[in-house]
Design an enzyme around this catalytic site. Sequence first.
Site, PDB file in Angstrom:
ATOM      1  N   ASP A 161       0.797  -1.260   0.243  1.00  0.00           N
ATOM      2  CA  ASP A 161      -0.009   0.255  -0.078  1.00  0.00           C
ATOM      3  C   ASP A 161       1.015   1.006   0.348  1.00  0.00           C
ATOM      4  OD1 ASP A 161      -3.362   0.748   1.123  1.00  0.00           O
ATOM      5  OD2 ASP A 161      -1.556   1.715   0.795  1.00  0.00           O
ATOM      6  N   ASN A 220     -10.053   7.148   8.152  1.00  0.00           N
ATOM      7  CA  ASN A 220      -9.836   5.481   7.970  1.00  0.00           C
ATOM      8  C   ASN A 220     -10.685   5.099   9.225  1.00  0.00           C
ATOM      9  OD1 ASN A 220      -6.716   5.937   6.355  1.00  0.00           O
ATOM     10  ND2 ASN A 220      -8.943   6.301   5.497  1.00  0.00           N
ATOM     11  N   CYS A 239     -20.823  25.261 -20.740  1.00  0.00           N
ATOM     12  CA  CYS A 239     -21.652  26.419 -20.555  1.00  0.00           C
ATOM     13  C   CYS A 239     -22.768  26.126 -19.249  1.00  0.00           C
ATOM     14  CB  CYS A 239     -22.667  26.435 -21.112  1.00  0.00           C
ATOM     15  SG  CYS A 239     -22.045  27.042 -22.798  1.00  0.00           S
ATOM     16  N   CYS A 277      -7.619  -8.612 -22.889  1.00  0.00           N
ATOM     17  CA  CYS A 277      -7.449  -9.709 -22.438  1.00  0.00           C
ATOM     18  C   CYS A 277      -7.874 -10.954 -23.761  1.00  0.00           C
ATOM     19  CB  CYS A 277      -8.282 -10.267 -21.662  1.00  0.00           C
ATOM     20  SG  CYS A 277      -9.553 -10.650 -21.349  1.00  0.00           S
TER      21      CYS A 277
END
Lengths: 629, 345
Positions: A52, A60, A177, A445
């Site tokens: 990580d 958390n 816009c 794949c």
Amino acid sequence: MVRESNIIQIIGETEYARLRKIRCLLVGAGGIGSELLKDLILMNFGEISVVDLDTIDLSNLNRQFLFRQKDIKKSKSSVAVKAVEHCNNSKLQAYQGNIMDTKEFPLHWFDQFDILFNALDNLAARRYVNKISQFLKKPLIESGTAGFDGYIQPIIPGQSECFDCTSKETPKTYPVCTIRSTPSQPVHCVVWAKDFLFNQLFNDLSEGEGQEGETSKDWGSDDVDEIKRIQEESQELKELQDIVRSGDMKRVTRMLEKLFVEDIAKLLKIENLWKNGRTKPVALAKENLEGEYDETLLLSVDQVGTLEEQIAEFINSSKRLMKRLIGAEANAQGIEFDKDDEDTLRFVSSASNIRSLIFGIPVQSIFDIKKIAGNIIPAVASTNGIIAGLSSLISLRVLQLLPETKDKGVLDINMAFTSKASNISNDRYLSNPKLARPNCKCVVCSRVLRGVVKMSDDGLKEITLGGLVEELRGKYDFPEDISLMDTQDQRLLIDYDFDDLQGKTLGEMGLKEGSVLLFSDEMDEDQIRKPIELYLSMGQERLVLPDLPAEYIEGQTPVREEEEPSEISANADANDGVIILDDDLPEDNQLGDKRPLDSGDDADRKRVKIGDNDDGDDDDDNDDVIELD
Amino acid sequence: MNNENKLSSDEIALYDRQIRLWGMAAQARMRSTQVLLIGIGAIGQEIAKNIVLSGIGQLTLLDDRILTEEDLGSQFFVSKNEVSMKRLEAAGPRIADLNPRVTLHVDTDKLRAKNDEYFSKFDLIVGTELIPADASWLNDATRRLNIPLYITGSNGLSAYCFIDLIQFDSQDTKLQSQIPTKLGKVSKNRTITNIEIKEDSNNNDKKQEIITTRHIYKSFSELLKTFTFEGLHRRQIKRMSNMVPLTLALLTIPEELNNEQLTIDQLKEYTLKVCNQGGLLKDILRDESIEQMVRQRNIEFSPVAAIMGGAVAQDVINILGKKQSPLNNFIVFDGITLDMPIYEL
């Protein structure tokens, strides 16, 4: 009775011996990752490596149960591994890093694992690990949560659908816009305040005129006057940029006057905009600007303030940001919007709310605006617990460790997603369709063959592009007209009428560990060879090409052009006009199609952001990151 | 929300990601609730973890068992050197550490030593791994005291949960579709009693329906006596997981048979009775499943505990806080197919 007795009752002695030798890669130690680590060690898997990149954050702690207050700012992976020590019986290894970093995690590093578990919070990394799984033919258990919604998808390369076989939710974009002239929802005002106003005033410190790259954008209007006005308005921001950088606090009210009186008046002059009964904006009145305001006001985060309070918040937060900008170090880089940076959040919140009041749109609390601006995905422990439980449980079937299903094929394995909690069904808690075959149109794949080229440093220095092409043509029996491309930057290296580089060595071309080459048949025939994607992996041997089957596809279907939609935030320049937001969760309940993009697993750090490439607290530095696609 | 019930800014920051799911009012409501959790094995620990993290007010854990080696293979909050201590003495402190804002009480008494006065303190009770007789005994008390009850347990790769909220009115908000929702009975145990139409604040074209549904429940013993699968679609009955009748059989089998010596034939006999009573097809029963259930009876397995524990905790949190449609009234999880049907029995 011993620790192992339960699992042995379930999978049997022989399979248990195999399980003890299984090496798992767990990508992510957030919401799902914490839960998955717990489940995998209780199941007694042999080895688990946890990767990580993130550090622990206060928000958390409501679900990432391995972390405590004292762990805030520490590395998730190493704290997680320490937090399970008291009951651990597996070999554990923690890495703090970006899984997409090919220096730290080259392809051969992944080769040590028997199974990959994704517990990720962003699409880019999910896709990356999916590709690695396809290159190495390693099973991958993909998973994700968002609020009460969650899913798991086992992926067995070549036999079942991969992560990219089904299209993923595309993020919501808003025409320029809508954001700049005709907002009708709170989110439009938040996007205006954050991506246009805040960015231009405090973040983009490049000198000069309005920075809007005015070509090829999704205007959402062909009204010439409107577009002209938007362009003028961008130019006029220069005045406000000067105020902000002057540090002259007395001029802050001039900002209010320009944004909320003059600009609105000019907008009202474009009559076409207000023809169809659209509610006209009402500019702020003079007394709103000149009145006294509370210099110490700080709204509480769940409060919806009055106009006066919003104006005070705007002035106060502008002043604080201006002070910070004067500070030497901030001046060079500007200030980035960060949902956890109070000043930036309050500025965006108040600017957005004042605009909302002008346009008759409901005002939001700071708490609610934080969600929109920070693209926060709700997350809760129970969903992550359920999804991690499913992910670890299904791994037994994928690894063929369950005696009951020994003789069943891959397509008998189930995926799962939440059903009751997602309000899809009242009579099933989970939906559990069986895995599908790979989608024959999937560019990841099915439309391409994949293999790993092993090469030594000497090989890299000595082999020329021309030499490599000859080797490839010989090995795979490709015809005369071919092309070779470096997929990292879509750079053409060689083709039938471009051979300038053929004398260059691979090293000279900047190819290295992690480079992915695409070798294609360019003959003008009905049937051509299926393109081959080759991953360059450094090793001892000079050059070893993988064995691949000879497969054909129909010609004249340029595969690379059909590439999946470009990476969500990759092109979303803050100035780009098209603003990108993650959409809400998919509401359809088509089997297999419900794939929330994000995972509750620290969803706040995801990289899909409104406009910005980053949400500021994401310390993910992409310098060394090579994307496979 | 009055001021006493207002969340502090620290709480808002800590619970941020879940407040975005159920709102501040629900989070504040949860803070004033007291839950009793009986049995702190694998499922019990998962439930405890999830509801302590969610920030309920007070949680009482009741368990009198001793920690064994075997427990180490499926329970996270215990450690090898604590074997032969009271299970609760081992797991309690680690569970308490998950969230200092929650008051955790541990109680190592036997369940049967407790009386109505004890139970009456709680807003909700969850019983895990109870033998059917204890579950019935407890349910009698919760019915007398009008307290919602969840009974859950696992058998290796499968798990179940029984829910008795007695009577519960839920409120769900949904976008009005082409066909407006109608008042009246929607299923065996659910009736829509009120529909309020509200403008969608974010979208003027759309309307929202606030739907009140009245859920009725049965007691544990009544459910076991009267359950039937009538009303299910033929396909649902044909495809029903074997774990459903097998679980019900384990719950109805006489106590003296429900032990280590239980044979495949005995379980089969009771499962056939379940099929008979429930209107299930006998030919769905496979010998491998019966064998699996006999072998895995009462065995805890961490992933299965995480799944059922997550589902139970989520429903508990839901009815304490947000009050969306709760589970009604029997779920079974099959860990091989990941089937997890909800039956109104």
